[in-house]
Write an enzyme that holds these catalytic residues in place. Sequence first.
Site, PDB file in Angstrom:
ATOM      1  N   GLY A  34      10.223  -3.814   8.361  1.00 25.80           N
ATOM      2  CA  GLY A  34      10.827  -4.728   7.399  1.00 25.80           C
ATOM      3  C   GLY A  34      12.065  -4.175   6.718  1.00 25.80           C
ATOM      4  O   GLY A  34      12.927  -4.922   6.251  1.00 25.80           O
ATOM      5  N   SER A 141       3.253   4.886   2.784  1.00 27.85           N
ATOM      6  CA  SER A 141       2.801   5.014   1.398  1.00 27.85           C
ATOM      7  C   SER A 141       3.913   4.617   0.440  1.00 27.85           C
ATOM      8  O   SER A 141       5.063   4.436   0.849  1.00 27.85           O
ATOM      9  CB  SER A 141       2.390   6.459   1.131  1.00 27.85           C
ATOM     10  OG  SER A 141       3.503   7.313   1.345  1.00 27.85           O
ATOM     11  N   GLY A 178       4.182  18.840  -8.430  1.00 27.94           N
ATOM     12  CA  GLY A 178       3.881  18.929  -6.995  1.00 27.94           C
ATOM     13  C   GLY A 178       5.165  19.148  -6.202  1.00 27.94           C
ATOM     14  O   GLY A 178       6.240  19.378  -6.773  1.00 27.94           O
ATOM     15  N   ILE A 180       7.238  17.210  -4.345  1.00 27.95           N
ATOM     16  CA  ILE A 180       8.412  16.335  -4.468  1.00 27.95           C
ATOM     17  C   ILE A 180       9.123  16.578  -5.803  1.00 27.95           C
ATOM     18  O   ILE A 180      10.347  16.707  -5.868  1.00 27.95           O
ATOM     19  CB  ILE A 180       8.001  14.850  -4.295  1.00 27.95           C
ATOM     20  CG1 ILE A 180       7.550  14.615  -2.843  1.00 27.95           C
ATOM     21  CG2 ILE A 180       9.149  13.917  -4.652  1.00 27.95           C
ATOM     22  CD1 ILE A 180       7.037  13.216  -2.550  1.00 27.95           C
ATOM     23  N   LEU A 182       9.111  19.276  -7.671  1.00 26.71           N
ATOM     24  CA  LEU A 182       9.747  20.600  -7.749  1.00 26.71           C
ATOM     25  C   LEU A 182      11.004  20.664  -6.881  1.00 26.71           C
ATOM     26  O   LEU A 182      12.006  21.257  -7.260  1.00 26.71           O
ATOM     27  CB  LEU A 182       8.755  21.695  -7.351  1.00 26.71           C
ATOM     28  CG  LEU A 182       7.555  21.828  -8.304  1.00 26.71           C
ATOM     29  CD1 LEU A 182       6.572  22.866  -7.797  1.00 26.71           C
ATOM     30  CD2 LEU A 182       8.001  22.168  -9.720  1.00 26.71           C
ATOM     31  N   HIS A 441      15.170  42.680  15.584  1.00 22.41           N
ATOM     32  CA  HIS A 441      15.686  43.258  14.348  1.00 22.41           C
ATOM     33  C   HIS A 441      17.182  42.993  14.264  1.00 22.41           C
ATOM     34  O   HIS A 441      17.874  43.132  15.277  1.00 22.41           O
ATOM     35  CB  HIS A 441      15.445  44.775  14.341  1.00 22.41           C
ATOM     36  CG  HIS A 441      16.082  45.461  13.174  1.00 22.41           C
ATOM     37  ND1 HIS A 441      15.531  45.409  11.912  1.00 22.41           N
ATOM     38  CD2 HIS A 441      17.230  46.180  13.072  1.00 22.41           C
ATOM     39  CE1 HIS A 441      16.315  46.092  11.077  1.00 22.41           C
ATOM     40  NE2 HIS A 441      17.350  46.565  11.762  1.00 22.41           N
TER      41      HIS A 441
HETATM   42  P1  FAD Z   1       6.404   5.893   6.239  1.00 19.85           P
HETATM   43  O1  FAD Z   1       7.398   6.922   6.554  1.00 19.85           O
HETATM   44  O2  FAD Z   1       6.149   5.585   4.811  1.00 19.85           O
HETATM   45  O3  FAD Z   1       6.878   4.587   6.990  1.00 19.85           O
HETATM   46  C1  FAD Z   1       6.230   3.368   6.861  1.00 19.85           C
HETATM   47  C2  FAD Z   1       7.196   2.258   7.211  1.00 19.85           C
HETATM   48  O4  FAD Z   1       6.442   1.057   7.375  1.00 19.85           O
HETATM   49  C3  FAD Z   1       8.235   1.950   6.140  1.00 19.85           C
HETATM   50  O5  FAD Z   1       9.521   1.996   6.691  1.00 19.85           O
HETATM   51  C4  FAD Z   1       7.911   0.532   5.677  1.00 19.85           C
HETATM   52  O6  FAD Z   1       9.065  -0.228   5.378  1.00 19.85           O
HETATM   53  C5  FAD Z   1       7.204  -0.028   6.888  1.00 19.85           C
HETATM   54  N1  FAD Z   1       6.276  -1.108   6.580  1.00 19.85           N
HETATM   55  C6  FAD Z   1       5.282  -1.120   5.666  1.00 19.85           C
HETATM   56  N2  FAD Z   1       4.597  -2.263   5.719  1.00 19.85           N
HETATM   57  C7  FAD Z   1       5.188  -3.008   6.687  1.00 19.85           C
HETATM   58  C8  FAD Z   1       4.939  -4.285   7.212  1.00 19.85           C
HETATM   59  N3  FAD Z   1       3.934  -5.052   6.789  1.00 19.85           N
HETATM   60  N4  FAD Z   1       5.762  -4.748   8.173  1.00 19.85           N
HETATM   61  C9  FAD Z   1       6.801  -4.002   8.630  1.00 19.85           C
HETATM   62  N5  FAD Z   1       7.069  -2.766   8.184  1.00 19.85           N
HETATM   63  C10 FAD Z   1       6.265  -2.281   7.234  1.00 19.85           C
HETATM   64  N6  FAD Z   1       6.915  15.023   4.393  1.00 19.85           N
HETATM   65  C11 FAD Z   1       7.144  16.144   5.108  1.00 19.85           C
HETATM   66  O7  FAD Z   1       6.397  16.422   6.040  1.00 19.85           O
HETATM   67  N7  FAD Z   1       8.196  16.974   4.813  1.00 19.85           N
HETATM   68  C12 FAD Z   1       9.030  16.732   3.783  1.00 19.85           C
HETATM   69  O8  FAD Z   1       9.964  17.491   3.544  1.00 19.85           O
HETATM   70  C13 FAD Z   1       8.818  15.575   3.005  1.00 19.85           C
HETATM   71  N8  FAD Z   1       9.636  15.276   1.978  1.00 19.85           N
HETATM   72  C14 FAD Z   1       9.435  14.135   1.276  1.00 19.85           C
HETATM   73  C15 FAD Z   1      10.281  13.855   0.225  1.00 19.85           C
HETATM   74  C16 FAD Z   1      10.123  12.697  -0.508  1.00 19.85           C
HETATM   75  C17 FAD Z   1      11.068  12.404  -1.647  1.00 19.85           C
HETATM   76  C18 FAD Z   1       9.080  11.773  -0.159  1.00 19.85           C
HETATM   77  C19 FAD Z   1       8.906  10.486  -0.920  1.00 19.85           C
HETATM   78  C20 FAD Z   1       8.226  12.043   0.878  1.00 19.85           C
HETATM   79  C21 FAD Z   1       8.387  13.230   1.606  1.00 19.85           C
HETATM   80  N9  FAD Z   1       7.533  13.557   2.660  1.00 19.85           N
HETATM   81  C22 FAD Z   1       7.732  14.713   3.357  1.00 19.85           C
HETATM   82  C23 FAD Z   1       6.409  12.684   3.055  1.00 19.85           C
HETATM   83  C24 FAD Z   1       6.781  11.857   4.289  1.00 19.85           C
HETATM   84  O9  FAD Z   1       7.937  11.111   4.021  1.00 19.85           O
HETATM   85  C25 FAD Z   1       5.626  10.942   4.673  1.00 19.85           C
HETATM   86  O10 FAD Z   1       4.456  11.712   4.835  1.00 19.85           O
HETATM   87  C26 FAD Z   1       5.924  10.207   5.974  1.00 19.85           C
HETATM   88  O11 FAD Z   1       7.096   9.454   5.875  1.00 19.85           O
HETATM   89  C27 FAD Z   1       4.767   9.297   6.353  1.00 19.85           C
HETATM   90  O12 FAD Z   1       5.073   8.660   7.544  1.00 19.85           O
HETATM   91  P2  FAD Z   1       4.429   7.260   7.937  1.00 19.85           P
HETATM   92  O13 FAD Z   1       4.956   6.940   9.288  1.00 19.85           O
HETATM   93  O14 FAD Z   1       2.976   7.285   7.735  1.00 19.85           O
HETATM   94  O15 FAD Z   1       4.991   6.192   6.866  1.00 19.85           O
END
Ligand code: FAD
Length: 462
Positions: A34, A141, A178, A180, A182, A441
């Site tokens: 979306g 999330s 946590g 994010i 920090l 090294h």
């Molecule tokens: P997401 O990446 O959240 O993707 C879900 C997608 O689904 C979204 O684009 C959303 O628009 C879409 N969606 C939801 N519902 C619908 C629907 N009904 N129809 C169509 N599309 C939909 N993790 C790390 O491992 N390393 C890091 O350095 C790190 N840094 C982070 C920094 C920040 C500021 C944040 C907020 C998170 C960070 N994370 C990091 C966590 C990481 O971003 C998440 O763990 C990861 O993105 C989860 O992936 P996912 O595919 O489960 O979901």
Amino acid sequence: MAQYDVIVIGSGPGGYVSAIRCAQLGLKTACVEGRATLGGTCLNIGCIPSKALLHATEMLHEAEANFAEMGLKGKSPSVDWKQMLAYKDKTISQNTGGIEFLFKKNKIDWLKGWGKIPEAGKVTVGDETHTAKHIIVATGSEPSSLPGVEIDEKVVVSSTGALELGKIPKKMVVIGGGVIGLELGSVYKRLGSEVTVIEFLDTITPTMDAEVSRQFQKLLAKQGLEFILGAAVQSVDATKTKAKVTYKLRKDDSEHTLDADTVLVSTGRRPYTDGLGLADLGVEISERGQIKTDDHYRTNVAGIYAIGDAIAGPMLAHKAEDEGMACAEGIAGQHPHVNYGVIPSVVYTHPEVSSVGQTEEELKKAGRKYKTGKFSFMGNARAKANFSGDGFVKLLADAETDRILGAHIIGPMAGDLIHEICVAMEFGAAAEDIARTCHAHPTYSEAVREAALACGDGPIHS
Ligand code: FAD
């Protein structure tokens, strides 16, 4: 109406990786997203933009702190915030565009819009209904807040707002110590903000090995971050430009306030499953809002799977990716396995902090006899040359078998160094296996080897 073998809902690291693996395995695949660009939280508002700002501000710090000593003289850099944000946005679009390219290359249809599952085997996007034998929910999330704290994404922001502030705040309060909070707190500290972190517990990053967490807090405090621990935020009162944060110290219930130009609420994230229609389908959801799955990522409704932040486990991009691949391979009839005991976690501050496996506290609680091998980066020639002697590598190995049980690193490139130990753990290696492996090294990796030597007859350089 199009017919697919698999429709993935969500294009974050869980969803896009799963879609690519499905396509590679010969399944006709579509991915619903979306958002205007692919890549999910990670590429658009998470991992990637935060690392761009971390990198830019670390370069600034390096120039301010160490250039003169290395004989690099000249005008010190000044911050052009708009340009820094433009660099961050370019980094995002290069990466999200990369996923679009990979979708085309793998013949994955991007169904643009918000998906809903009216019944197993069907996904609606806008007015269109598509069919699929398998539906993978990878909807990720969203930030969660606290009672009494309303996020306006201008003065009181989540991580999303913190990645695009209109200006650099003079005073920033970060609620939640946590990862994010920090990471982003240290970005703004380097940009000149006064940063105070308020944490409910008595330590920051509570799941980290306690010794590493203490060292981490000390190093962040040395950089100027202030910490108020054991404090419960009661409310945040915001105007259009300022906010007042009220908190109570848990030890004596005394109430205090702090003024801020920006309040970053980083108190965790919760699974996002709104609008999918899961409740009507009877898909089981836990009390924490996570979609319940078995170890093949199957929900209780046949043909519907879930992965990533939307299910249980650490909310990490690489965990979502691994689940995405495993889920696809399971659908294609393979027998994949994700080893949750060897998922590294990294904090991308300066210095970085990384860990894999068990902490000392966990080993003690389990009554496991272990030995500790520790090596300070002060004894590592490369780290000393690069002004990076702060921190250490700590390896935990079984007291009798020497098998590696965990590793915790605080120091330069900790997020990369940890993978040597991840591979070793996947192979069931002993600390001696790392100790007897020749390490080039001068590299930071030598500190890992020295920590392994410290599990045996002792390190050479300390
Ligand atoms: P997401 O990446 O959240 O993707 C879900 C997608 O689904 C979204 O684009 C959303 O628009 C879409 N969606 C939801 N519902 C619908 C629907 N009904 N129809 C169509 N599309 C939909 N993790 C790390 O491992 N390393 C890091 O350095 C790190 N840094 C982070 C920094 C920040 C500021 C944040 C907020 C998170 C960070 N994370 C990091 C966590 C990481 O971003 C998440 O763990 C990861 O993105 C989860 O992936 P996912 O595919 O489960 O979901």
